[in-house]
Design a protein around this motif. Structure first.
Motif, PDB file in Angstrom:
ATOM      1  N   LYS A 269       0.810  -1.217   0.000  1.00 10.60           N
ATOM      2  CA  LYS A 269       0.000   0.000   0.000  1.00 10.60           C
ATOM      3  C   LYS A 269       0.846   1.272   0.000  1.00 10.60           C
ATOM      4  CE  LYS A 269      -3.752   2.291   2.532  1.00 10.60           C
ATOM      5  NZ  LYS A 269      -4.695   2.195   3.684  1.00 10.60           N
ATOM      6  N   HIS A 270       1.971   1.263   0.723  1.00  7.30           N
ATOM      7  CA  HIS A 270       2.694   2.510   0.953  1.00  7.30           C
ATOM      8  C   HIS A 270       4.101   2.571   0.356  1.00  7.30           C
ATOM      9  CE1 HIS A 270      -0.376   3.892   3.766  1.00  7.30           C
ATOM     10  NE2 HIS A 270      -0.308   2.728   4.386  1.00  7.30           N
ATOM     11  N   VAL A 271       4.695   1.438  -0.016  1.00  8.71           N
ATOM     12  CA  VAL A 271       6.112   1.444  -0.404  1.00  8.71           C
ATOM     13  C   VAL A 271       6.334   1.069  -1.866  1.00  8.71           C
ATOM     14  CG1 VAL A 271       8.396   0.477   0.082  1.00  8.71           C
ATOM     15  CG2 VAL A 271       6.805   0.945   1.966  1.00  8.71           C
ATOM     16  N   TRP A 272       5.769  -0.053  -2.312  1.00  8.59           N
ATOM     17  CA  TRP A 272       6.083  -0.546  -3.661  1.00  8.59           C
ATOM     18  C   TRP A 272       5.205   0.103  -4.720  1.00  8.59           C
ATOM     19  CZ3 TRP A 272      10.407  -2.170  -2.399  1.00  8.59           C
ATOM     20  CH2 TRP A 272      10.648  -3.126  -1.397  1.00  8.59           C
ATOM     21  N   VAL A 273       5.837   0.578  -5.780  1.00 12.86           N
ATOM     22  CA  VAL A 273       5.104   1.116  -6.931  1.00 12.86           C
ATOM     23  C   VAL A 273       4.414  -0.046  -7.645  1.00 12.86           C
ATOM     24  CG1 VAL A 273       5.347   2.277  -9.159  1.00 12.86           C
ATOM     25  CG2 VAL A 273       6.713   3.032  -7.201  1.00 12.86           C
ATOM     26  N   SER A 274       3.139   0.130  -7.973  1.00 13.88           N
ATOM     27  CA  SER A 274       2.383  -0.933  -8.640  1.00 13.88           C
ATOM     28  C   SER A 274       2.395  -0.741 -10.151  1.00 13.88           C
ATOM     29  CB  SER A 274       0.941  -0.960  -8.135  1.00 13.88           C
ATOM     30  OG  SER A 274       0.193   0.103  -8.711  1.00 13.88           O
ATOM     31  N   GLU A 275       1.944  -1.757 -10.877  1.00  9.84           N
ATOM     32  CA  GLU A 275       1.867  -1.666 -12.329  1.00  9.84           C
ATOM     33  C   GLU A 275       0.883  -0.581 -12.763  1.00  9.84           C
ATOM     34  OE1 GLU A 275       0.859  -5.513 -13.762  1.00  9.84           O
ATOM     35  OE2 GLU A 275       2.822  -6.402 -13.273  1.00  9.84           O
ATOM     36  N   ASN A 276      -0.108  -0.299 -11.926  1.00  2.20           N
ATOM     37  CA  ASN A 276      -1.102   0.720 -12.260  1.00  2.20           C
ATOM     38  C   ASN A 276      -0.589   2.136 -12.028  1.00  2.20           C
ATOM     39  OD1 ASN A 276      -3.023  -1.253 -12.917  1.00  2.20           O
ATOM     40  ND2 ASN A 276      -3.689  -1.422 -10.788  1.00  2.20           N
ATOM     41  N   ASP A 277       0.479   2.274 -11.240  1.00  5.77           N
ATOM     42  CA  ASP A 277       1.018   3.603 -10.951  1.00  5.77           C
ATOM     43  C   ASP A 277       1.773   4.169 -12.139  1.00  5.77           C
ATOM     44  OD1 ASP A 277       0.017   3.492  -8.347  1.00  5.77           O
ATOM     45  OD2 ASP A 277       1.843   2.562  -7.576  1.00  5.77           O
ATOM     46  N   GLY A 278       2.458   3.287 -12.892  1.00  2.00           N
ATOM     47  CA  GLY A 278       3.272   3.700 -14.017  1.00  2.00           C
ATOM     48  C   GLY A 278       4.536   4.431 -13.580  1.00  2.00           C
ATOM     49  N   PRO A 279       5.543   4.438 -14.423  1.00  2.48           N
ATOM     50  CA  PRO A 279       5.650   3.665 -15.663  1.00  2.48           C
ATOM     51  C   PRO A 279       5.927   2.194 -15.372  1.00  2.48           C
ATOM     52  CG  PRO A 279       7.695   4.820 -15.255  1.00  2.48           C
ATOM     53  CD  PRO A 279       6.738   5.268 -14.174  1.00  2.48           C
ATOM     54  N   ALA A 280       5.795   1.355 -16.414  1.00  2.16           N
ATOM     55  CA  ALA A 280       5.894  -0.090 -16.217  1.00  2.16           C
ATOM     56  C   ALA A 280       7.261  -0.515 -15.705  1.00  2.16           C
ATOM     57  CB  ALA A 280       5.570  -0.815 -17.533  1.00  2.16           C
TER      58      ALA A 280
END
Length: 432
Positions: A269-280
């Motif tokens: 929730k707070h640390v890892w960038v997700s695929e939906n956040d972009g960029p890939a």
């Protein structure tokens, strides 16, 4: 960690490579003559003096630290973020001097291969001795005979790397890698701020951490140059809530409510960038804010105990929040002064903003006026800077602690995901 594929995986076992103690004689190779070339050297999982033991990202025990175990280098995320915080730090920011994209890519590959070996307790390349006398050794040698000491190496990419007409990366710059706004009370030194690249070396032995940065700088000679660096000791935050909470140079426990390295839900929730956040290319990575905070310890040391506790909102002895009995009791914010540090920094005061902190204390001699140049080197990882560091720092503009501290250095980096295997390398997805 949130899922099995998020766990760090150990390197493929192999006999100790050339240049390691006890390997006997060898014939000098072309690389020994030319220096460290970065061609894919196999990573051994056996260090000099014993077998490397793998640690998962969230484990931290006195036994592990004392044994000098190795933290696996490969995984979905880079080690050194959710990894149990080590005792020592050497952080370096680099300016990229080369204008050749292919040369920069090769450097990142060379750095990755060197990082794989050093985090496993092995010498860089073919080692510090045994090669041709006329050629510089591949390794500087000051870590020979030392254990891996849970060394982690974490790389980040600064905004300048994505500048137009540099490396063709301007269209791949993450939106979150915008320059940080100026905050109240900032007195930033450009010589201690910014950077195209960063490497965070954390270990339980300071010489192991320094050795790692030194060798990466040596490998990058002519292509990158150290812009600034910072040594740190005495971690001021912990990612292991069951361990004793460390104290900062003001004598207060810090990081009590930090995100745990084993809390997969909070990390997602707070640390890892997700695929939906972009960029890939950044999915599985994070954003790092680094701030050098000068602490006016002489002024603080003349402040009454009651005022110190009011400023922090905690009991100095037990670390308990105001009106509570134990350190980890949930704070009752209305019982604190509106300008207390804990109250202003608390997630409920900042729209739920949370960061994973890995700060360290530092002392860098004196300032020429008889005062210690000491303070906190603040490191915070987050999924979204605008929902993490920025609102918290703006809230802290009213913090009574500002009378005793000043932010004098600042940098922001995008932290790519982990290196999956020995064919992968730092930043591969960015440059592909």
């Amino acid at each position: 960690m949130p899922a099995s594929d998020d766990k760090q995986t150990a390197a493929t076992p192999e006999a100790a490579g050339p240049g390691e103690p006890g390997t006997g004689t060898r014939t000098p190779s072309r690389r020994a003559l030319l220096g460290w070339g970065g061609a894919g050297l196999a990573l051994g999982a056996a260090a000099a003096g014993g077998t490397v033991a793998a640690l998962s990202g969230g484990d931290e025990t006195a036994t592990a630290a004392a044994s000098g175990s190795a933290v696996p280098f490969h995984g979905a995320h880079q080690a050194g973020v959710a990894t149990a915080v080590q005792d020592r730090l050497h952080f370096a920011a680099f300016d990229v001097k080369t204008k050749d994209r292919a040369e920069l890519v090769q450097l990142l590959k060379d750095w990755t291969r060197a990082a794989e070996r050093m985090t496993a307790g092995l010498a860089v390349g073919e080692g510090a001795f045994g090669g041709l006398p006329e050629a510089p050794p591949d390794d500087t040698g000051e870590a020979l005979g030392l254990k891996p000491s849970r060394l982690t190496l974490t790389i980040g990419f600064g905004p300048g790397l994505f500048a137009k007409d540099r490396f063709g990366l301007e269209d791949r710059r993450p939106k979150g890698l915008a320059e940080l706004p100026k905050f109240s009370g900032d007195n930033l030194d450009p010589a201690r701020s910014g950077g195209d690249l960063c490497v965070q070396a954390c270990a339980d032995d300071p010489q192991v951490a320094v050795h790692a940065i030194r060798n990466l700088a040596r490998i990058g000679f002519g292509k990158v140059a150290v812009r600034w660096s910072q040594l740190g000791f005495g971690k001021t935050s912990s990612t292991t809530p069951d361990a004793q909470t460390p104290r900062n140079l003001f004598g207060f426990k810090d990081g009590t409510r930090n995100i745990a390295g084993t809390d997969g839900a909070a990390l997602t929730k707070h640390v890892w960038v997700s695929e939906n956040d972009g960029p890939a290319w950044l999915a599985g990575g994070s954003y790092l804010v680094a701030r050098r905070i000068r602490m006016n310890v002489e002024t603080w040391d003349r402040t009454s105990l009651q005022e110190q506790e009011d400023i922090f909102g905690r009991d100095k002895g037990k670390g308990a929040p105001v009106g509570k009995a134990k350190e980890r009791d949930e704070p009752f914010l209305p019982a604190m002064l509106p300008t207390s540090h804990v109250r202003l920094a608390h997630p409920t005061s900042n729209g739920g903003a949370r960061m994973l902190r890995r700060g360290y204390s530092f002392t860098d001699g004196t300032d020429g006026l008889g005062r210690l140049d000491a303070g906190l080197f603040f490191l915070a990882y987050q999924r979204d800077v605008d929902k993490g560091f920025v609102p918290v720092q703006r809230s802290l503009a009213r913090d009574d602690l500002n009378e005793y501290i000043q932010h004098v250095g600042s940098a922001l980096f995008a932290i790519p995901p982990g290196v999956r295997d020995t064919d992968d390398w730092w930043g591969r997805a960015l440059f592909s």
